[in-house]
Design a protein around this motif. Structure first.
Motif, PDB file in Angstrom:
ATOM      1  N   LEU A   8      -6.451  -9.710  12.135  1.00  0.00           N
ATOM      2  CA  LEU A   8      -7.441  -9.525  11.065  1.00  0.00           C
ATOM      3  C   LEU A   8      -7.722  -8.045  10.836  1.00  0.00           C
ATOM      4  O   LEU A   8      -7.825  -7.581   9.692  1.00  0.00           O
ATOM      5  CB  LEU A   8      -8.732 -10.268  11.411  1.00  0.00           C
ATOM      6  CG  LEU A   8      -8.679 -11.797  11.341  1.00  0.00           C
ATOM      7  CD1 LEU A   8      -9.991 -12.385  11.849  1.00  0.00           C
ATOM      8  CD2 LEU A   8      -8.408 -12.251   9.909  1.00  0.00           C
ATOM      9  N   LEU A   9      -7.857  -7.304  11.941  1.00  0.00           N
ATOM     10  CA  LEU A   9      -8.111  -5.869  11.812  1.00  0.00           C
ATOM     11  C   LEU A   9      -6.901  -5.161  11.193  1.00  0.00           C
ATOM     12  O   LEU A   9      -7.061  -4.233  10.399  1.00  0.00           O
ATOM     13  CB  LEU A   9      -8.437  -5.274  13.183  1.00  0.00           C
ATOM     14  CG  LEU A   9      -8.928  -3.821  13.181  1.00  0.00           C
ATOM     15  CD1 LEU A   9     -10.217  -3.699  12.388  1.00  0.00           C
ATOM     16  CD2 LEU A   9      -9.140  -3.322  14.602  1.00  0.00           C
ATOM     17  N   ALA A  10      -5.688  -5.617  11.558  1.00  0.00           N
ATOM     18  CA  ALA A  10      -4.484  -5.016  10.983  1.00  0.00           C
ATOM     19  C   ALA A  10      -4.408  -5.276   9.477  1.00  0.00           C
ATOM     20  O   ALA A  10      -3.987  -4.405   8.707  1.00  0.00           O
ATOM     21  CB  ALA A  10      -3.247  -5.574  11.685  1.00  0.00           C
ATOM     22  N   ALA A  11      -4.819  -6.480   9.050  1.00  0.00           N
ATOM     23  CA  ALA A  11      -4.839  -6.777   7.616  1.00  0.00           C
ATOM     24  C   ALA A  11      -5.842  -5.879   6.893  1.00  0.00           C
ATOM     25  O   ALA A  11      -5.567  -5.355   5.805  1.00  0.00           O
ATOM     26  CB  ALA A  11      -5.181  -8.250   7.394  1.00  0.00           C
ATOM     27  N   GLU A  12      -7.012  -5.701   7.493  1.00  0.00           N
ATOM     28  CA  GLU A  12      -8.003  -4.795   6.909  1.00  0.00           C
ATOM     29  C   GLU A  12      -7.472  -3.372   6.893  1.00  0.00           C
ATOM     30  O   GLU A  12      -7.718  -2.596   5.945  1.00  0.00           O
ATOM     31  CB  GLU A  12      -9.301  -4.869   7.716  1.00  0.00           C
ATOM     32  CG  GLU A  12     -10.410  -3.953   7.204  1.00  0.00           C
ATOM     33  CD  GLU A  12     -10.852  -4.312   5.807  1.00  0.00           C
ATOM     34  OE1 GLU A  12     -11.339  -3.412   5.094  1.00  0.00           O
ATOM     35  OE2 GLU A  12     -10.700  -5.482   5.410  1.00  0.00           O
ATOM     36  N   LEU A  13      -6.718  -3.016   7.923  1.00  0.00           N
ATOM     37  CA  LEU A  13      -6.119  -1.676   7.981  1.00  0.00           C
ATOM     38  C   LEU A  13      -5.138  -1.474   6.828  1.00  0.00           C
ATOM     39  O   LEU A  13      -5.121  -0.400   6.198  1.00  0.00           O
ATOM     40  CB  LEU A  13      -5.410  -1.508   9.325  1.00  0.00           C
ATOM     41  CG  LEU A  13      -4.598  -0.231   9.521  1.00  0.00           C
ATOM     42  CD1 LEU A  13      -5.498   0.994   9.460  1.00  0.00           C
ATOM     43  CD2 LEU A  13      -3.860  -0.268  10.853  1.00  0.00           C
ATOM     44  N   GLN A  14      -4.333  -2.480   6.512  1.00  0.00           N
ATOM     45  CA  GLN A  14      -3.379  -2.353   5.410  1.00  0.00           C
ATOM     46  C   GLN A  14      -4.096  -2.190   4.073  1.00  0.00           C
ATOM     47  O   GLN A  14      -3.689  -1.387   3.221  1.00  0.00           O
ATOM     48  CB  GLN A  14      -2.469  -3.577   5.372  1.00  0.00           C
ATOM     49  CG  GLN A  14      -1.495  -3.667   6.539  1.00  0.00           C
ATOM     50  CD  GLN A  14      -0.642  -2.409   6.667  1.00  0.00           C
ATOM     51  OE1 GLN A  14      -0.114  -1.886   5.688  1.00  0.00           O
ATOM     52  NE2 GLN A  14      -0.515  -1.918   7.895  1.00  0.00           N
ATOM     53  N   ARG A  15      -5.170  -2.946   3.873  1.00  0.00           N
ATOM     54  CA  ARG A  15      -5.942  -2.787   2.632  1.00  0.00           C
ATOM     55  C   ARG A  15      -6.531  -1.380   2.546  1.00  0.00           C
ATOM     56  O   ARG A  15      -6.538  -0.754   1.472  1.00  0.00           O
ATOM     57  CB  ARG A  15      -7.053  -3.842   2.565  1.00  0.00           C
ATOM     58  CG  ARG A  15      -6.554  -5.244   2.314  1.00  0.00           C
ATOM     59  CD  ARG A  15      -7.698  -6.189   1.974  1.00  0.00           C
ATOM     60  NE  ARG A  15      -8.574  -6.408   3.105  1.00  0.00           N
ATOM     61  CZ  ARG A  15      -8.411  -7.369   3.997  1.00  0.00           C
ATOM     62  NH1 ARG A  15      -7.375  -8.197   3.891  1.00  0.00           N
ATOM     63  NH2 ARG A  15      -9.255  -7.524   4.993  1.00  0.00           N
ATOM     64  N   THR A  16      -7.022  -0.884   3.674  1.00  0.00           N
ATOM     65  CA  THR A  16      -7.605   0.460   3.683  1.00  0.00           C
ATOM     66  C   THR A  16      -6.537   1.509   3.413  1.00  0.00           C
ATOM     67  O   THR A  16      -6.793   2.504   2.715  1.00  0.00           O
ATOM     68  CB  THR A  16      -8.278   0.723   5.042  1.00  0.00           C
ATOM     69  OG1 THR A  16      -9.244  -0.301   5.304  1.00  0.00           O
ATOM     70  CG2 THR A  16      -8.977   2.078   5.052  1.00  0.00           C
TER      71      THR A  16
END
Length: 441
Positions: free
Chosen positions: A172-180
């Motif tokens: 989940l954090l990696a997905a948020e990282l990609q959006r960021t």
């Protein structure tokens, strides 16, 4: 899992029946526990994973323990079946049957074939390593199974708890990282060009490595609960995850600030130009006032008024260029710096104007004081007093002449004040500077 009765004398039929009933219930409980362990999701994951480190070492031991558990359980099952068969020979068991049953139920009657590899890998069975077979009483065998089951279950539950908690959160954090990362790229925040871009690259590398480590060695990310003996007592260690999540939150805030700059850049630049323009006008007013002070006030130190700083204008032009080039990540810190410097410059200009016009303010205060005392004299019917008129005119000429010597003019106003006070019978005005001039009295 249960524990059988300790050894004792030859059992009677009732004792045998009670023991067999208890052993049957115990056998069912052990079988249920072993089947649950066999079907546990954590155990299946451990069997199929490429393990490393602590987890690999402990799983090697746990897997050997589980293998031994089934071997012990099979031996336990055979012993229970034999006991039931002996008891079923006769409705009323003979003395020989009871002796045999007592030996089977209480003595070391269970033989288990040993495995050198299995016992060597099971940490609780090191004393049995290398033996071809072992003999147990049912009580000892159950104790051994309880021990192996507890250590094996703890290992399986612990690994499953880490795998259930951390990889999903990391994803989940990696997905948020990609959006960021995409958002950062849209506003020009890139690695090598902005610190936040470098932080995103570091967080990406750390999360990738963290996920690999958690999948291959989950037990390295487990914090046991102090004093807990229950299987799986403790919690996943989220220290690295929490640190990277906080770092990503800080990057997001910085990117939000850059986005805000993109939205408000024009308005902020207009406000900056207005503040600097007001500062320039104030400095121009201060320079004009300085000339007036030098012309109208004598014997006074008037501070020099500096010109507007060209560096701020150059930085303002650079900020406008950043805006035209959509370099928001560079514009953001420059605007913050310029806004503070512009406010400081306006404050400096106002302080210059105040310092330059201070002599004019002193002269205006003296003029106001002189007129106030003249009005007081008129209210008391002394407007035609020649002595007071003379003192008033002397002070007025000094205050309304150019250039005006403020020190001399102040002494003249003080002499007039004292004269008015004496004429009205009030206490004398204290001497403030210089000897009193009594000429003409």
């Amino acid at each position: 899992m249960g524990v059988t009765d300790p050894a004792g004398p030859v059992m009677d039929r009732d004792e045998v029946d009670r023991a067999l009933a208890r052993l049957g219930a115990e056998h069912e409980a052990i079988e249920t526990s072993l089947l649950a362990l066999q079907d546990h999701a954590g155990r299946r994951l451990l069997e199929g994973a490429e393990l490393t480190g602590t987890t690999r070492e402990r799983w090697t031991a746990a897997d050997a323990s589980i293998t031994l558990l089934w071997a012990y359980f099979d031996a336990y099952t055979d012993a229970l079946r034999s006991a039931r068969e002996i008891r079923a020979r006769r409705r009323w068991s003979s003395r020989e049957d009871l002796v045999e049953l007592t030996e089977l139920l209480r003595g070391e009657s269970v033989t288990v074939a040993g495995s050198a590899t299995a016992t060597a890998n099971a940490p609780t069975l090191l004393s049995a390593a290398g033996r071809l077979s072992e003999r147990f009483s049912l009580t000892t065998l159950v104790d051994r199974m309880n021990e192996l089951y507890a250590t094996s279950l703890d290992m399986v539950v612990t690994a499953d708890a880490v795998w259930s908690a951390l990889p999903a959160r990391i994803d989940l954090l990696a997905a948020e990282l990609q959006r960021t990362r995409k958002l950062a790229h849209s506003v020009g925040v890139r690695p090598g060009e902005h610190p936040a871009g470098d932080d995103l690259e570091r967080i990406t590398r750390t999360l990738t490595k963290l996920r690999e480590d958690v999948v291959s060695d989950p037990l390295a990310f487990w914090v046991p609960a102090p004093g807990s003996s229950a299987p799986g007592g403790g919690r996943p260690d989220t220290t690295v995850y929490d640190r990277e999540a906080q770092a990503l939150e800080e990057v997001r805030r910085e990117i939000d600030a850059v986005l805000t700059v993109r939205q408000d850049a024009e308005a902020r630049l207009i406000r900056l130009r207005d503040v600097l323009s007001r500062a320039d006008r104030t400095l121009a007013e201060a320079r004009t006032a300085r000339g007036e002070v030098l012309a109208k006030i004598a014997a006074t130190e008037v501070p020099v008024v500096s010109g507007p700083p060209t560096a701020l204008q150059e930085q303002l032009a650079t900020a406008a260029e950043y805006r035209r080039g959509a370099q928001w990540h560079r514009l953001s810190p420059l605007l913050e710096s310029l806004e503070q410097k512009a406010e400081d410059e306006l404050l400096r200009a106002r302080e210059s104007l105040t310092a330059v016009t201070a002599p004019l303010a002193v002269r205006a205060e003296l003029r106001g004081r002189l007129d106030a005392y003249k009005a007081k004299v008129a209210r008391h019917g002394l407007a035609e007093d020649p002595f007071l008129i003379e003192r008033y005119d002397a002070a007025r000429r000094m205050l309304w002449s150019a250039p005006c010597d403020l020190r001399v003019a102040e002494q003249a106003v003080l002499r007039y004040q004292r004269s008015v006070a004496e004429a009205l019978g009030a206490p004398r005005v204290p001497q403030q500077s210089g000897p009193e001039d009594r000429r003409g009295e």
